[in-house]
Write a protein that holds these residues in place. Structure first.
Motif, short mmCIF file in Angstrom:
data_model
loop_
_atom_site.label_atom_id
_atom_site.label_comp_id
_atom_site.label_asym_id
_atom_site.label_seq_id
_atom_site.Cartn_x
_atom_site.Cartn_y
_atom_site.Cartn_z
N THR A 13 37.64 33.11 -9.87
CA THR A 13 37.11 32.37 -8.71
C THR A 13 35.66 32.71 -8.43
O THR A 13 34.87 31.82 -8.09
CB THR A 13 37.97 32.68 -7.47
N ILE A 14 35.25 33.98 -8.57
CA ILE A 14 33.85 34.35 -8.34
C ILE A 14 33.14 34.64 -9.67
O ILE A 14 32.04 35.19 -9.69
CB ILE A 14 33.71 35.53 -7.37
N GLY A 15 33.75 34.22 -10.77
CA GLY A 15 33.13 34.40 -12.08
C GLY A 15 33.13 35.85 -12.53
O GLY A 15 33.91 36.67 -12.05
N THR A 16 32.24 36.17 -13.46
CA THR A 16 32.12 37.54 -13.94
C THR A 16 31.76 38.46 -12.79
O THR A 16 30.81 38.20 -12.04
CB THR A 16 31.02 37.64 -15.02
N VAL A 17 32.53 39.54 -12.63
CA VAL A 17 32.32 40.45 -11.50
C VAL A 17 31.20 41.42 -11.83
O VAL A 17 31.17 42.03 -12.91
CB VAL A 17 33.62 41.20 -11.16
N TYR A 18 30.27 41.59 -10.88
CA TYR A 18 29.15 42.51 -11.05
C TYR A 18 29.37 43.82 -10.29
O TYR A 18 29.02 44.89 -10.79
CB TYR A 18 27.86 41.88 -10.52
N GLU A 19 29.89 43.70 -9.08
CA GLU A 19 29.92 44.87 -8.18
C GLU A 19 31.20 44.84 -7.36
O GLU A 19 31.65 43.79 -6.91
CB GLU A 19 28.71 44.83 -7.24
N VAL A 20 31.81 46.03 -7.17
CA VAL A 20 32.95 46.20 -6.27
C VAL A 20 32.63 47.34 -5.31
O VAL A 20 32.08 48.37 -5.73
CB VAL A 20 34.25 46.51 -7.04
N ARG A 21 32.95 47.14 -4.03
CA ARG A 21 32.76 48.21 -3.05
C ARG A 21 34.08 48.46 -2.32
O ARG A 21 34.80 47.50 -2.00
CB ARG A 21 31.68 47.85 -2.03
N THR A 22 34.38 49.71 -2.05
CA THR A 22 35.58 50.07 -1.29
C THR A 22 35.23 51.14 -0.27
O THR A 22 34.34 51.97 -0.50
CB THR A 22 36.71 50.59 -2.20
N SER B 230 35.14 44.74 -1.19
CA SER B 230 34.42 43.51 -1.50
C SER B 230 34.12 43.47 -2.98
O SER B 230 34.16 44.49 -3.67
CB SER B 230 33.11 43.41 -0.70
N ALA B 231 33.83 42.28 -3.48
CA ALA B 231 33.42 42.10 -4.87
C ALA B 231 32.38 40.99 -4.91
O ALA B 231 32.49 40.00 -4.20
CB ALA B 231 34.62 41.74 -5.75
N VAL B 232 31.39 41.17 -5.77
CA VAL B 232 30.33 40.18 -5.96
C VAL B 232 30.32 39.79 -7.44
O VAL B 232 30.40 40.66 -8.32
CB VAL B 232 28.95 40.74 -5.56
N GLY B 233 30.24 38.47 -7.71
CA GLY B 233 30.22 37.99 -9.07
C GLY B 233 29.19 36.90 -9.28
O GLY B 233 28.42 36.58 -8.37
N GLU B 234 29.20 36.31 -10.46
CA GLU B 234 28.18 35.33 -10.81
C GLU B 234 28.26 34.06 -9.97
O GLU B 234 27.25 33.37 -9.78
CB GLU B 234 28.30 34.97 -12.29
N THR C 91 38.29 36.68 2.56
CA THR C 91 37.43 35.50 2.49
C THR C 91 36.67 35.49 1.18
O THR C 91 36.16 36.54 0.75
CB THR C 91 36.40 35.51 3.65
N TYR C 92 36.61 34.33 0.54
CA TYR C 92 35.69 34.20 -0.59
C TYR C 92 34.67 33.12 -0.25
O TYR C 92 34.95 32.15 0.46
CB TYR C 92 36.40 33.92 -1.91
N GLN C 93 33.45 33.32 -0.74
CA GLN C 93 32.34 32.39 -0.51
C GLN C 93 31.62 32.19 -1.84
O GLN C 93 31.21 33.17 -2.47
CB GLN C 93 31.37 32.96 0.53
N LEU C 94 31.49 30.94 -2.25
CA LEU C 94 30.82 30.63 -3.51
C LEU C 94 29.42 30.09 -3.27
O LEU C 94 29.14 29.51 -2.21
CB LEU C 94 31.64 29.62 -4.30
N ARG C 95 28.55 30.25 -4.25
CA ARG C 95 27.18 29.74 -4.12
C ARG C 95 27.16 28.21 -4.02
O ARG C 95 26.22 27.62 -3.49
CB ARG C 95 26.33 30.19 -5.31
N SER C 96 28.25 27.58 -4.47
CA SER C 96 28.36 26.12 -4.38
C SER C 96 28.56 25.65 -2.94
O SER C 96 28.45 24.46 -2.65
CB SER C 96 29.55 25.65 -5.22
#
Length: 332
Positions: A142-151, A248-252, A264-269
């Motif tokens: 859903t958020i593509g390739t994952v770059y960063e995870v925070r806990t 949280s997680a941040v991806g492409e 919640t997920y939020q896409l650049r689209s």
């Protein structure tokens, strides 16, 4: 009688949360024997559970017809109990941390593999509905390739010298807050990152609980073999700021975040969605998962493999903090 007969090893503290899980799933799994070195505690649980009481778990393993054990001992006693249970042919649920050193981890792995038993690491926060939903979204891309995870897992702990017990000593706890409460955001990080840890470092602090030997707070950086970088904050010294996410997680393609209940997920689209999820008793869900894994002969979410990987992160973080380096994660 339950389908799966369990011997409880260590009947104080966290055992109460586990016992609720057995009560909720008594048709599948139940405690039929209990061992605790404190005879008064063992006898109290015997009366509560209708289980045969022992003060020596090795005697319990030798005398009782058990399918599995549930280890709720202080940290430094985990390795010996796991090895004894595995050699007795019993499946194992073990509270965190799995053990305290790379050498102990190697002993655990050998014992489990040699005796063909299932070991489930008791990583209860994996059973939060928000975590399960996040894992589903991440695996679906859903958020593509994952770059960063925070806990994050921090709270104001009211421990004092009279109540902290074995946790005040690094010898029996394995360190400080990081290997205790900090173990939770570490396995959550591993689960969401989707790779194996490669290296880690940490900054450790003792802000408030100055009577304990180890740290009361930690900030950790972790790199995984799939390129994900993890950031972890954990503390007994303070409540986190109100805007702090649980994970949280941040991806492409965008990001997701959770307070532990909603997700919640939020896409650049521009696409976004929030899931309001009903909380569950994660220990009750954990016991059910253990039972279902044994009955169905399926792999638990986290076995000794993940337990050892989490320990590897923590040991590397401690080494990095001690030597002011980025330390490799050793895999026994």
């Amino acid at each position: 009688m339950p389908q799966i007969k369990v011997g409880l090893i260590g009947a104080g503290g966290i055992a109460s949360a586990h016992i609720k899980g057995y009560a909720a799933h008594a048709d599948k799994i139940g405690i039929t024997a209990v061992a605790d070195a404190v005879e008064e505690t063992a006898k109290a649980r015997e009366a509560e559970l209708g289980a045969t009481a022992y003060t020596d778990y090795r005697e319990m393993l030798a005398n009782e017809e058990l399918d599995a054990v549930d280890i709720c001992l202080p940290h430094h006693l985990h390795r010996d109990a796991i090895v004894a249970a595995a050699e007795a042919g019993k499946h194992i649920l073990c509270e965190k941390p799995l053990c305290l050193s790379a050498e102990e981890a190697a002993d655990v792995r050998r014992a489990v593999e040699a005796n063909g038993v299932t070991l489930m690491s008791a990583h209860n926060q994996l059973f939060m509905p928000a975590v399960a939903k996040a894992k589903e979204l991440l695996e679906a891309g859903t958020i593509g390739t994952v770059y960063e995870v925070r806990t994050t897992d921090s709270f104001y702990n009211d421990f004092d010298p009279s109540s902290m017990g074995w946790r005040a000593s690094s010898k029996t706890s394995g360190g400080g807050e990081l290997i205790d409460t900090g173990y939770h955001p570490t396995y959550l990080m591993l689960h969401l990152a989707g790779g194996m840890p490669v290296e880690a470092t940490a900054m450790l602090s003792t802000h408030r609980l100055k009577f304990m030997e180890g740290e009361d707070s930690a900030q950790v950086l972790i790199r995984f073999d799939n390129g994900v970088v993890g950031q972890l904050v954990t503390s007994w010294a303070y409540q986190p700021a109100g805007s702090t996410e649980r994970f949280s997680a941040v991806g492409e393609l965008g990001s997701l975040h959770s307070d532990g209940t909603s997700l919640t997920y939020q896409l650049r689209s521009g696409e976004s969605e929030t899931f309001e999820l009903e909380p569950v008793d994660t220990f009750v869900a954990e016991i059910e998962h253990f039972a279902d894994s044994l009955i169905g002969k399926t792999r638990p979410l986290h076995t000794e493999v993940e337990g050892i990987a989490v320990l590897g992160i923590l040991l590397a973080a401690y080494e990095g903090a001690r030597n002011k380096t980025i330390a490799p994660v050793i895999r026994p």
